[in-house]
Write a protein that holds these residues in place. Structure first.
Motif, PDB file in Angstrom:
ATOM      1  N   HIS A 151       0.815  -1.216   0.000  1.00 26.70           N
ATOM      2  CA  HIS A 151       0.000   0.000   0.000  1.00 26.70           C
ATOM      3  C   HIS A 151       0.847   1.263   0.000  1.00 26.70           C
ATOM      4  O   HIS A 151       0.347   2.359  -0.245  1.00 26.70           O
ATOM      5  N   ILE A 209      -6.832   0.124   4.505  1.00 30.17           N
ATOM      6  CA  ILE A 209      -5.388   0.270   4.340  1.00 30.17           C
ATOM      7  C   ILE A 209      -4.708   0.515   5.691  1.00 30.17           C
ATOM      8  O   ILE A 209      -3.669  -0.079   5.994  1.00 30.17           O
ATOM      9  N   LEU A 245      -8.687  -6.528  -2.183  1.00 26.86           N
ATOM     10  CA  LEU A 245      -8.519  -5.812  -0.918  1.00 26.86           C
ATOM     11  C   LEU A 245      -9.652  -6.148   0.044  1.00 26.86           C
ATOM     12  O   LEU A 245      -9.419  -6.337   1.241  1.00 26.86           O
TER      13      LEU A 245
END
Length: 287
Positions: A48, A198, A85
């Motif tokens: 990320h 994230i 994700l």
């Protein structure tokens, strides 16, 4: 999972601790009973690009900006797509809560306290994501969901053993932190569910040990000197309990008392098996 990311995932048998290759064929009979998990196996830390001090991991892409300054040239394309994700977030949340992704070993009482606070911070992120994802008020999510559902089972068991005043204090501090995070950080900065995922994964990388890695206790290990390797560093493979590692600058004899660690970002490393320690105190930082 899109074809772009499918090769990062694999079928896994939790009962036998076995990963299956894409070409594996199952022989199914009336007596067959196999429970398989579809999991991301190949994880690259800092994909990320939000962790300071670590190089980000990108997919290679051909630059279309030739002639422009290097600062304007993209390093690559994102490693994961949105669907992957989503899947990875659910997988990591499960691993964190069940202890499959063990917490890093604390070297002091102060660090242990810090780890516990980070775990509560993970619960804040998880509850906030839950509320935003379902578009429900944070106050409702806070009342309906306890932080105990979102922390490791081992930590939850540890908290239960403390006196009632300590448990009440932890609960009150958590509720205050959750409220401040949602009113100030999330509300004022327009943070999205993507941002929360994230942050959750990035925090988990530093909070747990060996995330995105596999540790093997091989039946045999051979480290062979090879002068004609085209590139430096380590080269090796793992197959049916046997590991062979070729190293350009080292030459060690085979030993059954070795451990091999494999990660996507650092490759293959090995060490002498450490002396037996408690289950939660094994330190792999020197691999």
């Amino acid at each position: 999972i899109s074809p772009l990311c499918h090769n990062l995932f694999a079928l896994y048998n939790d009962a036998t601790d076995t990963w299956y290759s894409p070409s594996h064929e199952f022989n199914i009979t009336e007596d067959t009973g196999i429970k398989l998990h579809y999991r991301m196996r190949f994880y690259f830390k800092n994909w990320h690009g939000t962790t300071e001090g670590e190089s980000p991991v990108w997919r290679h892409c051909l630059s279309k900006l030739r002639g422009q300054s290097p600062q304007k040239t993209p390093e690559g394309t994102p490693l994961l797509d949105v669907g992957s994700l989503e899947y990875l977030y659910a997988q990591c949340q499960h691993d964190f809560q069940t202890g499959r992704a063990p917490l890093r070993t604390a070297q002091s009482e102060a660090e242990q306290h810090e780890i516990e606070n980070e775990c509560l911070g993970m619960a804040v992120l998880a509850i906030t994501h839950y509320a935003k994802n379902l578009d429900i008020p944070f106050s409702t999510a806070s009342r309906e969901m306890s932080y105990k559902r979102f922390i490791p089972e081992s930590l939850n068991s540890n908290i239960k053993q403390r006196n009632i005043l300590t448990r009440i204090r932890i609960s009150n501090v958590f509720k205050k932190f959750l409220a401040e995070f949602n009113t100030q950080t999330v509300g004022e900065s327009n943070i999205t569910c993507y941002d929360l995922k994230i942050k959750y994964l990035a925090t988990l990388e530093g909070l747990t040990s060996r995330m995105g890695s596999e540790l093997f206790n091989p039946i045999s290990l051979s480290i062979i000197q090879e002068k004609e390797l085209s590139s430096g560093g380590y080269y090796g493979y793992y197959n049916q309990g046997q590991v062979q590692i070729k190293c350009q600058s080292q030459n060690l004899e085979a030993s059954p008392d070795m451990q091999v660690l494999i990660t996507g970002t650092t490759g293959i490393s090995w060490r002498q098996k450490p002396a037996p320690v408690s289950k939660n105190a094994q330190d792999l930082s020197d691999l």
